[in-house]
Scaffold this active site. Sequence first.
Site, PDB file in Angstrom:
ATOM      1  N   GLU A 283      -6.087 -10.658  -1.046  1.00  0.00           N
ATOM      2  CA  GLU A 283      -6.985 -10.368   0.083  1.00  0.00           C
ATOM      3  C   GLU A 283      -8.420 -10.228  -0.421  1.00  0.00           C
ATOM      4  OE1 GLU A 283      -5.548  -6.983   2.309  1.00  0.00           O
ATOM      5  OE2 GLU A 283      -3.464  -7.555   2.011  1.00  0.00           O
TER       6      GLU A 283
ATOM      7  N   GLU B  73       0.803  -1.232   0.000  1.00  0.00           N
ATOM      8  CA  GLU B  73       0.000   0.000   0.000  1.00  0.00           C
ATOM      9  C   GLU B  73       0.834   1.279   0.000  1.00  0.00           C
ATOM     10  OE1 GLU B  73      -2.551  -0.501   3.387  1.00  0.00           O
ATOM     11  OE2 GLU B  73      -3.486  -2.298   2.576  1.00  0.00           O
TER      12      GLU B  73
HETATM   13  O1  9MR Z   1      -7.315  -7.930   8.607  1.00  0.00           O
HETATM   14  C1  9MR Z   1      -6.396  -7.092   9.261  1.00  0.00           C
HETATM   15  C2  9MR Z   1      -7.006  -6.571  10.547  1.00  0.00           C
HETATM   16  O2  9MR Z   1      -7.149  -7.622  11.478  1.00  0.00           O
HETATM   17  C3  9MR Z   1      -6.146  -5.475  11.137  1.00  0.00           C
HETATM   18  O3  9MR Z   1      -6.820  -4.895  12.236  1.00  0.00           O
HETATM   19  C4  9MR Z   1      -5.880  -4.434  10.081  1.00  0.00           C
HETATM   20  C5  9MR Z   1      -5.024  -3.333  10.659  1.00  0.00           C
HETATM   21  O4  9MR Z   1      -4.374  -2.593   9.687  1.00  0.00           O
HETATM   22  O5  9MR Z   1      -5.240  -5.036   8.975  1.00  0.00           O
HETATM   23  C6  9MR Z   1      -6.059  -5.954   8.335  1.00  0.00           C
HETATM   24  O6  9MR Z   1      -5.434  -6.476   7.191  1.00  0.00           O
HETATM   25  C7  9MR Z   1      -5.153  -5.524   6.164  1.00  0.00           C
HETATM   26  C8  9MR Z   1      -3.968  -6.030   5.408  1.00  0.00           C
HETATM   27  O7  9MR Z   1      -2.904  -6.226   6.273  1.00  0.00           O
HETATM   28  C9  9MR Z   1      -3.588  -5.070   4.298  1.00  0.00           C
HETATM   29  N1  9MR Z   1      -4.674  -4.773   3.430  1.00  0.00           N
HETATM   30  C10 9MR Z   1      -5.912  -4.381   4.091  1.00  0.00           C
HETATM   31  C11 9MR Z   1      -6.293  -5.416   5.130  1.00  0.00           C
HETATM   32  C12 9MR Z   1      -7.627  -5.084   5.739  1.00  0.00           C
HETATM   33  O8  9MR Z   1      -7.574  -3.877   6.434  1.00  0.00           O
END
Ligand code: 9MR
Length: 505
Positions: free
Chosen positions: A427, A321
């Site tokens: 994802e 990102e």
């Molecule tokens: O699913 C993840 C969630 O449990 C966390 O709280 C969050 C915090 O940033 O991150 C989520 O995973 C993210 C992933 O690492 C990167 N792309 C977006 C995902 C969803 O937010």
Amino acid sequence: MKRFFALLLTLLLVMPAIALGEANDYGNYTSDFTAGTDGWYARSAGEAAVSVSGNALTITGRNATWNSPGRDFNLLPGKKYKISVQVLQSSEANVEFMISAAHSKNGLESYENLGKAKAPKGCWITVNATYTPAEFDNYILYVETVGHGTVDFSIRNFKVELDELYFNTSLPSLAEIYAPYFDLGAAINQSQALDANRMAFCDHQFNILTHENELKPDSVLDISASRNLAKEDDTAVAVHFDAAKPMLDFCQANGIKVHGHVLVWHSQTPDVFFREGYKSSGNYVTREVMLARMENYIRQVFEYTEANYPGLIISWDVVNEAVADGSTQLRESNWTKVVGQDFVNRAFEIARKYAPEGVKLYYNDYSTPYEPKLTGICNLLDSLIADGNIDGYGFQCHYSTTTPTPTQVRNAMQKIAAKGLLLRVSELDVGISNTSDVNLTAQANRYVDLFKIFMDYADQMEAVQVWGLTDDRSWRGDEFPLLFDDRCMPKPAFYSVVELVNGTK
Ligand code: 9MR
């Protein structure tokens, strides 16, 4: 006994004409009587008959309490169900209703009364029941009265819901079905990784897993140990993998691949990582110190995982990102502030230096199909390709049922595939506002439309991974975005994705 034979005779006469209750692997069942009797019939040796109007089913012609609307169900012995139905009678001051079960074993029918409620004249009321079926050869659920064996009555909204987790490993396996195309995986967090039943289910469904959070910098960095090391050397970094271990151990023991997420990210990376002495009061470190910390961090992640889990992590999101939303530029972050605009290139350079041979290095991002971000992502990929340190691009795909459009998704995939990179869907999830039949169907269709596109790129597509296993554990809390519901029962989307490959979709 007389009643048994009378019933048997009726069933034999009626059975061929009715649709047998379908195998209900989804675990949820609703009769809303919008499309006829839906397999309901009158349990009666005499005149009783059912008819449907106004989304309700009415029984008339009863001459015994057990003369009742009934339907055949495939229930799972030993599993707990919640059952409910609304009933209406307009004949007596009060009539008590029961949800009951009939079942047979070796040809002998027996009965259980599951839940009762009284219905005053002219009022719809709800009867609730719970039921854990024992091992029988077949099950009929029916709605009867206590006394009042001749009153007509109506039922509507009959619901059966599985009321517990069910990790059904006899379902078709997505990983097996999609093996000719790409790996099929999911993201799993630490508490799920410690649940043996859930993981056995994952092992059945998937052949690649990703830590939802446990390989991110905020989980891997040991800040207090780093603070101690920094007293001697401010470029030193301490790491630990306690949270990541349960899933790494499980995958290693069960031959499941791991995709690593993520080495360098602006989010879930403590601000003190960028500060002198790892202290919140410290100034930001210089570019040189930060690049040395980046290198020490990445090196140790590869060293630890390769020493303890050789060959297990087949690919990594090196950077996540980095491109700003609605822009072609990098987002502003501690990385751009402390290292500069080339931090992504430097991260890939370092990752390539330490990654075991054959480990694929990915750049991962969201909102890929939207301009101008798509151009920004493409520009970044071009510069990484020119450096020669990137292998692939990860499409996050956190989508709704309508946006982005399939055309936008295909266009973005085409643009990036044309660069010759490996692809992965890292994802995937598809949000809906509630679990109405309409929404579940739209979600299923959306998954199919997306999988069709992914399959068209199977030559370059390494893996498709959903971002979670069951809806209740998804990061999109209220949006029911995954293939399995809260009880791990497969949703229509699961069956549609299975049918897509079986050629029936
Ligand atoms: O699913 C993840 C969630 O449990 C966390 O709280 C969050 C915090 O940033 O991150 C989520 O995973 C993210 C992933 O690492 C990167 N792309 C977006 C995902 C969803 O937010």
